[in-house]
Every structure is written in C-alpha cells, then in structure tokens.
Write a protein that holds these residues in place. Structure first.
Motif, PDB file in Angstrom:
ATOM      1  N   ALA A   8       0.836  -1.193   0.000  1.00 36.60           N
ATOM      2  CA  ALA A   8       0.000   0.000   0.000  1.00 36.60           C
ATOM      3  C   ALA A   8       0.870   1.242   0.000  1.00 36.60           C
ATOM      4  CB  ALA A   8      -0.907  -0.021   1.232  1.00 36.60           C
ATOM      5  N   ALA A   9       0.230   2.393  -0.032  1.00 35.65           N
ATOM      6  CA  ALA A   9       0.940   3.660  -0.046  1.00 35.65           C
ATOM      7  C   ALA A   9       1.676   3.876   1.265  1.00 35.65           C
ATOM      8  CB  ALA A   9      -0.051   4.791  -0.286  1.00 35.65           C
ATOM      9  N   LYS A  10       2.729   4.665   1.216  1.00 37.39           N
ATOM     10  CA  LYS A  10       3.496   4.983   2.411  1.00 37.39           C
ATOM     11  C   LYS A  10       3.031   6.305   3.000  1.00 37.39           C
ATOM     12  CE  LYS A  10       7.889   2.620   1.460  1.00 37.39           C
ATOM     13  NZ  LYS A  10       9.343   2.814   1.249  1.00 37.39           N
ATOM     14  N   PHE A  11       3.183   6.416   4.316  1.00 35.83           N
ATOM     15  CA  PHE A  11       3.062   7.705   4.983  1.00 35.83           C
ATOM     16  C   PHE A  11       4.474   8.183   5.277  1.00 35.83           C
ATOM     17  CE2 PHE A  11       3.459  10.194   8.808  1.00 35.83           C
ATOM     18  CZ  PHE A  11       2.515  11.193   8.634  1.00 35.83           C
ATOM     19  N   THR A  12       4.776   9.398   4.908  1.00 39.51           N
ATOM     20  CA  THR A  12       6.058  10.013   5.222  1.00 39.51           C
ATOM     21  C   THR A  12       5.787  11.409   5.762  1.00 39.51           C
ATOM     22  OG1 THR A  12       7.219   8.781   3.492  1.00 39.51           O
ATOM     23  CG2 THR A  12       8.295  10.747   4.346  1.00 39.51           C
TER      24      THR A  12
ATOM     25  N   CYS B  77       8.830  15.935  22.730  1.00 39.41           N
ATOM     26  CA  CYS B  77       9.538  14.956  21.906  1.00 39.41           C
ATOM     27  C   CYS B  77      10.019  15.599  20.608  1.00 39.41           C
ATOM     28  CB  CYS B  77       8.627  13.774  21.580  1.00 39.41           C
ATOM     29  SG  CYS B  77       8.215  12.758  23.014  1.00 39.41           S
ATOM     30  N   PRO B  78      11.194  15.212  20.132  1.00 39.64           N
ATOM     31  CA  PRO B  78      11.701  15.769  18.877  1.00 39.64           C
ATOM     32  C   PRO B  78      10.791  15.389  17.712  1.00 39.64           C
ATOM     33  CG  PRO B  78      13.031  13.902  19.582  1.00 39.64           C
ATOM     34  CD  PRO B  78      12.125  14.217  20.719  1.00 39.64           C
ATOM     35  N   ASP B  79      10.660  16.296  16.794  1.00 37.03           N
ATOM     36  CA  ASP B  79       9.740  16.108  15.666  1.00 37.03           C
ATOM     37  C   ASP B  79      10.442  15.326  14.556  1.00 37.03           C
ATOM     38  OD1 ASP B  79       7.266  16.353  14.498  1.00 37.03           O
ATOM     39  OD2 ASP B  79       7.656  18.326  13.626  1.00 37.03           O
ATOM     40  N   LYS B  80      10.741  14.070  14.859  1.00 37.87           N
ATOM     41  CA  LYS B  80      11.495  13.244  13.924  1.00 37.87           C
ATOM     42  C   LYS B  80      10.625  12.779  12.759  1.00 37.87           C
ATOM     43  CE  LYS B  80      14.979  11.453  17.136  1.00 37.87           C
ATOM     44  NZ  LYS B  80      15.644  10.227  17.662  1.00 37.87           N
ATOM     45  N   LYS B  81      11.291  12.425  11.688  1.00 37.05           N
ATOM     46  CA  LYS B  81      10.606  11.943  10.497  1.00 37.05           C
ATOM     47  C   LYS B  81      10.131  10.513  10.714  1.00 37.05           C
ATOM     48  CE  LYS B  81      11.266  11.383   5.483  1.00 37.05           C
ATOM     49  NZ  LYS B  81      12.245  11.533   4.376  1.00 37.05           N
ATOM     50  N   ILE B  82       8.921  10.227  10.265  1.00 35.93           N
ATOM     51  CA  ILE B  82       8.348   8.891  10.328  1.00 35.93           C
ATOM     52  C   ILE B  82       7.984   8.454   8.919  1.00 35.93           C
ATOM     53  CG2 ILE B  82       6.313   7.543  11.037  1.00 35.93           C
ATOM     54  CD1 ILE B  82       6.258   9.158  13.606  1.00 35.93           C
ATOM     55  N   THR B  83       8.420   7.279   8.541  1.00 30.05           N
ATOM     56  CA  THR B  83       8.024   6.677   7.262  1.00 30.05           C
ATOM     57  C   THR B  83       7.484   5.289   7.559  1.00 30.05           C
ATOM     58  OG1 THR B  83       9.687   7.895   6.002  1.00 30.05           O
ATOM     59  CG2 THR B  83       8.769   5.913   4.974  1.00 30.05           C
ATOM     60  N   VAL B  84       6.289   5.009   7.090  1.00 32.11           N
ATOM     61  CA  VAL B  84       5.687   3.699   7.340  1.00 32.11           C
ATOM     62  C   VAL B  84       4.774   3.344   6.178  1.00 32.11           C
ATOM     63  CG1 VAL B  84       3.747   4.690   8.644  1.00 32.11           C
ATOM     64  CG2 VAL B  84       4.392   2.298   8.995  1.00 32.11           C
ATOM     65  N   ARG B  85       4.808   2.077   5.787  1.00 34.88           N
ATOM     66  CA  ARG B  85       3.924   1.599   4.744  1.00 34.88           C
ATOM     67  C   ARG B  85       2.556   1.287   5.349  1.00 34.88           C
ATOM     68  NH1 ARG B  85       6.303  -3.028   3.192  1.00 34.88           N
ATOM     69  NH2 ARG B  85       4.668  -4.499   3.687  1.00 34.88           N
ATOM     70  N   ARG B  86       1.533   1.850   4.799  1.00 33.78           N
ATOM     71  CA  ARG B  86       0.182   1.597   5.297  1.00 33.78           C
ATOM     72  C   ARG B  86      -0.235   0.171   4.967  1.00 33.78           C
ATOM     73  NH1 ARG B  86      -2.565   6.242   6.848  1.00 33.78           N
ATOM     74  NH2 ARG B  86      -1.709   8.221   6.095  1.00 33.78           N
ATOM     75  N   ALA B  87      -0.827  -0.496   5.946  1.00 31.75           N
ATOM     76  CA  ALA B  87      -1.323  -1.850   5.726  1.00 31.75           C
ATOM     77  C   ALA B  87      -2.638  -1.795   4.953  1.00 31.75           C
ATOM     78  CB  ALA B  87      -1.521  -2.553   7.062  1.00 31.75           C
ATOM     79  N   ARG B  88      -2.878  -2.824   4.187  1.00 33.35           N
ATOM     80  CA  ARG B  88      -4.152  -2.913   3.491  1.00 33.35           C
ATOM     81  C   ARG B  88      -5.202  -3.464   4.451  1.00 33.35           C
ATOM     82  NH1 ARG B  88      -5.727  -6.269  -2.034  1.00 33.35           N
ATOM     83  NH2 ARG B  88      -7.940  -5.750  -1.976  1.00 33.35           N
ATOM     84  N   ILE B  89      -6.301  -2.746   4.587  1.00 31.58           N
ATOM     85  CA  ILE B  89      -7.369  -3.112   5.502  1.00 31.58           C
ATOM     86  C   ILE B  89      -8.537  -3.685   4.711  1.00 31.58           C
ATOM     87  CG2 ILE B  89      -8.923  -2.321   7.319  1.00 31.58           C
ATOM     88  CD1 ILE B  89      -5.932  -2.053   7.987  1.00 31.58           C
ATOM     89  N   VAL B  90      -8.984  -4.864   5.081  1.00 31.51           N
ATOM     90  CA  VAL B  90     -10.169  -5.466   4.467  1.00 31.51           C
ATOM     91  C   VAL B  90     -11.242  -5.549   5.539  1.00 31.51           C
ATOM     92  CG1 VAL B  90     -11.132  -7.469   3.276  1.00 31.51           C
ATOM     93  CG2 VAL B  90      -8.743  -6.791   2.874  1.00 31.51           C
ATOM     94  N   LYS B  91     -12.369  -4.907   5.298  1.00 33.81           N
ATOM     95  CA  LYS B  91     -13.452  -4.895   6.268  1.00 33.81           C
ATOM     96  C   LYS B  91     -14.254  -6.185   6.203  1.00 33.81           C
ATOM     97  CE  LYS B  91     -12.669  -0.655   7.662  1.00 33.81           C
ATOM     98  NZ  LYS B  91     -13.608   0.427   7.373  1.00 33.81           N
TER      99      LYS B  91
END
Length: 413
Positions: A82-86, A262-276
């Motif tokens: 899935a798309a990433k959040f950065t 808290c320091p405003d550090k960069k976060i990069t994470v791949r969004r999981a695919r959610i199936v309802k």
C-alpha cells in the motif's frame, strides 16, 4: 532548551489501571529533563530518561538508531504493498482519526497468533526473538527455532535478558486497543495480519514479561514505559497510522501534548491494506460492534440548538440532533459515533434504524426507544455554531454538517 518531564500530562485511569505493577518514575511530579538514555546524567534533547538508574550507556534512541540486532524479520505481508506515509511526528499525530473507543464484542481469539506466515518453521514470536537478539556471531538458531547464545534488551524498563522465556512479545498497540480503535470492523485475515505484523518492526517488540503485563491494553494516556518514552510514542503513532486506527479524546490530547517534549522526527511507514468484514460487524466468534454496519446512508436531518430557557436540566432534552435513514434498507448503528467539534461524543448502543425512519438523539438522559436515544453529555449544541459529525463503526464519515448559530433555533438539512 530541553522540555521538562512535567510537560507530559499526568496519566489517567480509565480501565484496568489497578493492574499496573510498575509505577512511572517518581520524577513525574518534578521537573526532570527529557532524555533518550537510561541515565539522568547522559540526557540528550527531547527524550525521557530514567528516574532511578544511573548509567553511562547512551540509548539507541538518543543516538538516532536502535541497537544492532539479529537477522531482519521476514516481510510476510501477503497483499499488495500500500501507499506509504512520510512525515514528521507532529504530522503523523495530526493524521490520526478521532473516534470513541468501543470494546463491545472483543475476544482475544478474534486475533489469530502466533502463526508461521512464511512457512519457515518459525512462528511470529520466534521470528521477533531472532530479529531482536543481540548475540551477534555467538547467537544461533537451534531445533524448534530456539535462539541460543543471545541477549535481549527490554527498552521499556532497560533490562537485559539471556533467557527468552523471560520475555513477552508486546503488540505496541494492544490487540484490545486495536479492536476499540477500528479492528472490530476488519475481517479475520486482516486481524491476523495485524497480530503477526512482521512487515513493520515497530509493531511487535520483545520486552520483559513484567513490563508487558504492567502495560496490559492501555494507551499512552494511561501507561508509559519508564525509559525511552518518546520512542514509544513514535512507535505507537506509527502503528496507528499504518493500520488506520483511531484515537480517543484522552489519547489524542496526550499525543498532542507530547509534541512539546519529543523531537519532531521523520516517520516513514507503509500503510497496511485493511479489508473490512463483509457484514461490518467484526465477524468471528466475538460478535463485533454491537451489530453496527461499516456502511450505511444515514444522514443528519436537523439540529435543535440552544433551546429557550436557561441551560439546565429542564430544557436539556429539547436539544436534539435528528438522523434520517433515506435508504430502502435498515441500518444497524451499534458502535456508530455522533460528535461535535469539541469532542463530545455519543456512541450508539445496539440499535437499528429502519428504512425511511428518523431517530432523535437528545442531549440529556432518558429511556431509549426506537425513535429517541439519549446521549447524556449535557448542553453541547450552542448558539455560537457547531459541527455535527456522524461516524460509522468502521471509521468512515456517514455525514458531517455545520450550523452558524445565533439565538435559539433549528436547522434542517
């Protein structure tokens, strides 16, 4: 300048707080500088240090990297990437969807774990232990995937272990918390992927059994580790972003307050695919959100705000939001949420709105019927204007309307 520890809000107590065995540092009542290490004498900017341990060891969180570990965890995500959040930590906190928690229907058995998703003979617990082992070249995997000659560091309480039986694999966001925050609407396979998430190293962490059981199913507004608190908050937010989980009011306020500490550090994470779940009820043996649909065309029909008279109990139930089901099918609304701009929320109990019908939600208390429900949150729809938001049990917005206010009145939509 380093922010004081006092800038974190005091931890509240909403559920199971009596089970907490490990207290937060006594310095919570004092102004201890924030640091990312295990010593009050080795603090760096923006992280919370220990109030009890003096050590010359600087943590990986302060240094900007985690300790060297064992082999990388296998990425066994079976669905398309899935798309990433950065973004920065502050942006990730802002991206989290707000919603009230709904525990109805939760059973731990709703989340199948530990599994051997990549069919290599090692289950999820064993994969995490192998990946987080600090034994270097002396560590080896024996029969049954046991790792020998290794050590593990539990960053929650800054303890080191050589026996893996002393460790628990903690879900950074506990299974029950994930259920409350949206997992109740997922299908069984999505819940299994969440419970065994080897694709994101911040989802599962090897920690001491005592610290994991102290945490239980609490969110950061209720429990925080003694060490590396900013790391913990970033990991928490990362997992919630990855799995599109909501935050409740107290949790959201705590995370926002942490932005000053808290320091405003960069976060990069791949969004999981959610199936309802197809029925929108959570599926499985536990039932779900009191039978609530994750879809449905219910709309706000009208708002009666600031009814005549003084704002007391006498006119409280004259303050009303009416909802209409314009569709030709009944909608189960258990777990749906009605909220205003100031985070006052009403979570629907087990309730079905028939096709073409209207239900009125009163601000006071009373006996629920097929046509009238009672939120008991006091006067909230005032004459200065407000926004009415109706959120489905799966987290999507069914309707959101605003009114400008002014005097006492009624607005129809």
């Amino acid at each position: 300048m380093t922010a004081p520890l006092g800038s974190f809000p005091a931890l509240g107590s909403r559920r199971r707080l009596a089970t907490v065995a490990v207290a937060l540092p006594a310095a919570m009542a004092t102004l201890l500088p924030l640091a990312g290490c295990a010593a009050t004498t080795q603090q760096g900017p923006g992280e919370i240090g220990s109030a009890t341990t003096v050590s010359a060891t600087v943590s990986a969180d302060q240094a900007g990297a985690r300790p060297a570990a064992g082999p990388a965890r296998p990425d066994v995500e079976p669905l398309a990437r899935a798309a990433k959040f950065t973004g920065r930590y502050s942006e990730a906190v802002s991206a989290l969807r707000r919603g009230a928690e709904v525990r109805d229907g939760y059973e731990r058995e709703e989340f199948t774990h530990w599994v051997d998703a990549d069919s290599d003979g090692c289950d999820t617990r064993e994969e995490v232990l192998a990946a987080e082992s600090l034994g270097g070249s002396t560590a080896s995997a024996g029969p049954g995937c046991d790792v020998t000659g290794a050590t593990w560091h539990s960053y929650y309480d800054d303890q080191t272990f050589t026996d893996s039986s002393d460790l628990d694999i903690d879900h950074t966001v506990a299974l029950a918390e994930s259920w409350d925050s949206g997992a109740r609407a997922w299908d069984d396979q999505t819940r299994e992927r969440f419970a065994n998430d080897l694709g994101e190293p911040r989802s599962l962490i090897a920690v001491s059994a005592s610290s994991n059981r102290s945490k239980s199913d609490q969110d950061p507004s209720e429990w925080m580790p003694e060490h590396q608190q900013c790391r913990y908050l970033r990991d928490w937010v990362t997992v919630k972003v990855r799995w599109s989980l909501s935050v409740d009011r107290a949790e959201r306020a705590f995370l926002r307050d942490s932005l000053t500490s808290c320091p405003d550090k960069k976060i990069t994470v791949r969004r999981a695919r959610i199936v309802k779940d197809a029925a929108g009820t959570g599926g499985g043996t536990g039932g779900g959100t009191a039978g609530g649909n994750a879809s449905g065309a219910v709309k706000v029909a009208s708002v009666v705000y600031d009814p005549p008279g003084s704002d007391d109990e006498s006119n409280l139930n004259a303050e009303v939001v009416a909802l209409r089901n314009p569709s030709s099918a009944a909608v189960k609304m258990g777990g749906w949420i009605l909220s205003d701009a100031a985070d006052h929320t009403f979570t629907f109990p087990t309730f079905t709105l028939a096709a073409g019908s209207v239900v009125r939600i009163h601000s006071g208390s009373g006996k629920a019927t097929d046509t009238d429900l009672f939120a008991s949150y006091g006067h909230v729809w005032n004459n200065s204007g407000d926004t009415v938001t109706l959120t489905r049990s799966g987290g999507s917005i069914a309707d959101s309307v605003s009114y400008p206010g002014g005097g006492s009145g009624r607005v129809d939509y």
